[in-house]
Design an enzyme around this catalytic site. Structure first.
Site, PDB file in Angstrom:
ATOM      1  N   GLY A   1    -134.551 -14.079-111.522  1.00 17.83           N
ATOM      2  CA  GLY A   1    -135.443 -13.018-111.987  1.00 17.83           C
ATOM      3  C   GLY A   1    -135.497 -12.799-113.486  1.00 17.83           C
ATOM      4  O   GLY A   1    -136.574 -12.515-114.043  1.00 17.83           O
TER       5      GLY A   1
ATOM      6  N   THR B   1    -140.521 -16.046-106.912  1.00 23.20           N
ATOM      7  CA  THR B   1    -139.146 -16.020-106.413  1.00 23.20           C
ATOM      8  C   THR B   1    -138.300 -16.934-107.284  1.00 23.20           C
ATOM      9  O   THR B   1    -138.758 -17.996-107.706  1.00 23.20           O
ATOM     10  CB  THR B   1    -139.060 -16.478-104.940  1.00 23.20           C
ATOM     11  OG1 THR B   1    -137.681 -16.726-104.619  1.00 23.20           O
ATOM     12  CG2 THR B   1    -139.853 -17.748-104.669  1.00 23.20           C
ATOM     13  N   GLY B   2    -137.063 -16.515-107.542  1.00 25.48           N
ATOM     14  CA  GLY B   2    -136.187 -17.342-108.372  1.00 25.48           C
ATOM     15  C   GLY B   2    -135.297 -16.475-109.234  1.00 25.48           C
ATOM     16  O   GLY B   2    -135.125 -15.281-108.947  1.00 25.48           O
TER      17      GLY B   2
ATOM     18  N   ARG C   1    -128.608  -3.603-111.587  1.00 24.91           N
ATOM     19  CA  ARG C   1    -129.469  -4.685-112.116  1.00 24.91           C
ATOM     20  C   ARG C   1    -130.820  -4.686-111.388  1.00 24.91           C
ATOM     21  O   ARG C   1    -130.894  -4.579-110.171  1.00 24.91           O
ATOM     22  CB  ARG C   1    -128.770  -6.032-111.911  1.00 24.91           C
ATOM     23  CG  ARG C   1    -129.608  -7.263-112.344  1.00 24.91           C
ATOM     24  CD  ARG C   1    -130.297  -7.914-111.167  1.00 24.91           C
ATOM     25  NE  ARG C   1    -130.929  -9.186-111.522  1.00 24.91           N
ATOM     26  CZ  ARG C   1    -131.755  -9.861-110.749  1.00 24.91           C
ATOM     27  NH1 ARG C   1    -132.078  -9.396-109.558  1.00 24.91           N
ATOM     28  NH2 ARG C   1    -132.275 -11.000-111.136  1.00 24.91           N
ATOM     29  N   VAL C   2    -131.876  -4.801-112.147  1.00 21.90           N
ATOM     30  CA  VAL C   2    -133.204  -4.916-111.543  1.00 21.90           C
ATOM     31  C   VAL C   2    -133.791  -6.270-111.947  1.00 21.90           C
ATOM     32  O   VAL C   2    -133.735  -6.639-113.122  1.00 21.90           O
ATOM     33  CB  VAL C   2    -134.126  -3.769-112.024  1.00 21.90           C
ATOM     34  CG1 VAL C   2    -135.542  -3.953-111.479  1.00 21.90           C
ATOM     35  CG2 VAL C   2    -133.573  -2.419-111.561  1.00 21.90           C
ATOM     36  N   GLY C   3    -134.326  -6.992-110.984  1.00 16.34           N
ATOM     37  CA  GLY C   3    -134.887  -8.317-111.265  1.00 16.34           C
ATOM     38  C   GLY C   3    -136.383  -8.255-111.537  1.00 16.34           C
ATOM     39  O   GLY C   3    -136.936  -7.208-111.878  1.00 16.34           O
ATOM     40  N   ASP C   4    -137.016  -9.389-111.327  1.00 18.14           N
ATOM     41  CA  ASP C   4    -138.460  -9.491-111.604  1.00 18.14           C
ATOM     42  C   ASP C   4    -139.338  -8.941-110.484  1.00 18.14           C
ATOM     43  O   ASP C   4    -140.495  -8.573-110.712  1.00 18.14           O
ATOM     44  CB  ASP C   4    -138.841 -10.962-111.816  1.00 18.14           C
ATOM     45  CG  ASP C   4    -138.544 -11.796-110.568  1.00 18.14           C
ATOM     46  OD1 ASP C   4    -137.422 -11.672-110.018  1.00 18.14           O
ATOM     47  OD2 ASP C   4    -139.424 -12.559-110.128  1.00 18.14           O
TER      48      ASP C   4
ATOM     49  N   THR D   1    -135.779 -14.192-101.084  1.00 17.19           N
ATOM     50  CA  THR D   1    -136.774 -13.178-101.460  1.00 17.19           C
ATOM     51  C   THR D   1    -138.069 -13.476-100.706  1.00 17.19           C
ATOM     52  O   THR D   1    -138.366 -14.638-100.426  1.00 17.19           O
ATOM     53  CB  THR D   1    -137.029 -13.271-102.983  1.00 17.19           C
ATOM     54  OG1 THR D   1    -135.853 -12.830-103.640  1.00 17.19           O
ATOM     55  CG2 THR D   1    -138.217 -12.441-103.439  1.00 17.19           C
TER      56      THR D   1
HETATM   57  N1  ASP Z   1    -136.342 -13.052-108.057  1.00 17.66           N
HETATM   58  C1  ASP Z   1    -135.315 -12.348-107.330  1.00 17.66           C
HETATM   59  C2  ASP Z   1    -134.495 -11.563-108.327  1.00 17.66           C
HETATM   60  O1  ASP Z   1    -134.151 -12.095-109.357  1.00 17.66           O
HETATM   61  C3  ASP Z   1    -134.425 -13.243-106.542  1.00 17.66           C
HETATM   62  C4  ASP Z   1    -135.082 -14.364-105.790  1.00 17.66           C
HETATM   63  O2  ASP Z   1    -136.265 -14.523-105.817  1.00 17.66           O
HETATM   64  O3  ASP Z   1    -134.358 -15.140-105.119  1.00 17.66           O
HETATM   65  O4  ASP Z   1    -134.137 -10.464-108.037  1.00 17.66           O
END
Ligand code: ASP
Length: 377
Positions: free
Chosen positions: A300, A297-298, A274-277, A246
């Site tokens: 989500g 990032t991580g 699916r929607v992340g953060d 990301t």
């Molecule tokens: N945060 C992002 C998500 O969950 C993925 C990522 O940062 O690697 O969509």
């Protein structure tokens, strides 16, 4: 009344004092003038008038710059995703490629700030470069959903007025960060999803591509590998997490304005829809001139549940923590409470930078008036 000029624009200068300085210069020149001929007299008179005009332009009754940080503190930080990769996962050639692309994006953003451009322009420009690269999980290099599709999320936020824009689940917009910015600037909404976001992007004349543009050999292999691992039901600790990439950027410009942005393809093998953060303001992205700008990032779901990006700003505003203290608490304590993994980058209104993760690695880089650094581990 305050004087704002040149490199001294931050210093509080009394307008009356400046006028006195103007008169002093005028009188000094007049004394010398007594021994000059008529032409010289005229020349000096013109010079004095120019000086007085210059001074009067510097005195602006509307200037209100008390308590603003040092405007020369422009700074910029970027990330290219947190993850579990280690040195042995990347060849020397790959390490060089990541390093070069991060440096290119960093320098482009900094150049905008240095020339007096806005932090929001810098954030968008940086993220577009990373979205166009197949190296990162955003735009061109995005990861695949469980049904082998691409669904992209992005958001952007302006710290001066808390304006924000985001898109979720887009499949044909080449640069989702630009779509997010258009939502912020040209719509009454904050978050547009799927087909609606795509129709809006077309209306705004953004570049549209065939979904096949986003597919890379790497993303196909990543999906295959994760699916095999899940078939074998490997425990989390045995999996080699490859869900990184990301991208995000935070910036402080010469006017003291903060901005943040984040763009992603999400997590490998995510359920479609699916929607992340990353497109959620307060979870993956946040910016407020009173405190800081944050891009995350991580994993989500944990960033949403813990409202990570906003938490950093809230700890600074409500508890008076420094940027470093707030980031430490959020990444080391808050995120871990739900076993969340990942990291974030942040800049405060003075230009201080924090970059922290609880994963083994995070592509990241920063540049300010003093130094420029790129880290891939
Ligand atoms: N945060 C992002 C998500 O969950 C993925 C990522 O940062 O690697 O969509």
């Amino acid at each position: 009344m305050r004087l704002v000029f040149g490199s001294e624009r931050n210093k509080k200068v009394n307008g009356g004092q400046s006028t006195v300085h103007g008169i002093t210069i005028f009188c000094g020149l007049w004394t010398v003038d007594k021994n000059f001929n008529k032409r010289s007299k005229l020349k000096i008179k013109n010079t004095c008038i120019s000086i007085l005009i210059l001074f009067s332009q510097c005195i602006s009754p509307n200037s209100n710059i008390t308590d603003r940080p040092d405007m020369n503190n422009i700074s910029l930080a970027i990330h290219g995703g947190a993850g579990n990769y280690t040195l042995s996962d990347l060849s020397l050639e790959e390490q060089k490629e990541y390093q070069q692309k991060l440096q290119e994006a960093l320098d482009r953003g900094y150049d905008i700030l240095e020339k007096g451009g806005s932090s929001i322009d810098a954030v968008e420009a940086v993220i577009r470069i990373l979205e166009d690269s197949p190296l990162f999980n955003a735009g061109k290099g995005a990861v695949l959903t469980s049904n082998e599709k691409i669904e992209l999320d992005a958001s952007i936020m302006r710290g001066s007025d808390l304006a924000a824009g985001a898109v979720g689940g887009v499949t044909i917009v080449k640069n989702p960060i630009s779509a997010a910015r258009k939502v912020m600037e040209n719509s009454p909404h904050v978050l547009l999803m799927g087909r609606g976001a795509e129709a809006f992007a077309k209306e705004q004349h953004l570049e549209i591509v065939d979904p096949s543009y986003f597919f890379t050999e790497k993303s196909r292999m990543q999906l295959q590998k994760i699916k095999e691992e899940e078939k074998l039901k490997l425990k989390n600790s045995e999996k080699k997490d490859k869900k990184f990439g990301t991208v995000g950027c935070v910036a402080l410009d010469k006017n003291g304005n903060l901005a943040a942005g984040t763009s992603t393809g999400g997590m490998v093998n995510k359920k479609f829809g699916r929607v992340g953060d990353s497109p959620i303001i307060g979870a993956g992205t946040y910016a407020d001139n009173r405190t800081c700008a944050v891009s995350c990032t991580g994993h989500g779901e944990h960033f949403i549940r813990n409202t990570i990006a906003f938490s950093v700003a809230a700890l600074m505003e409500y508890k008076g923590l420094s940027l470093e203290q707030a980031v430490d608490y959020v990444v080391e304590e808050k995120l871990k409470r739900t076993s969340g993994t990942g990291g974030l980058i942040a800049i405060d209104k003075e230009g201080n930078i924090a970059m922290k993760m609880n994963t083994p690695s995070m592509f990241r880089a920063y540049r300010n008036t003093k130094e420029s650094k790129v880290f891939i581990f």
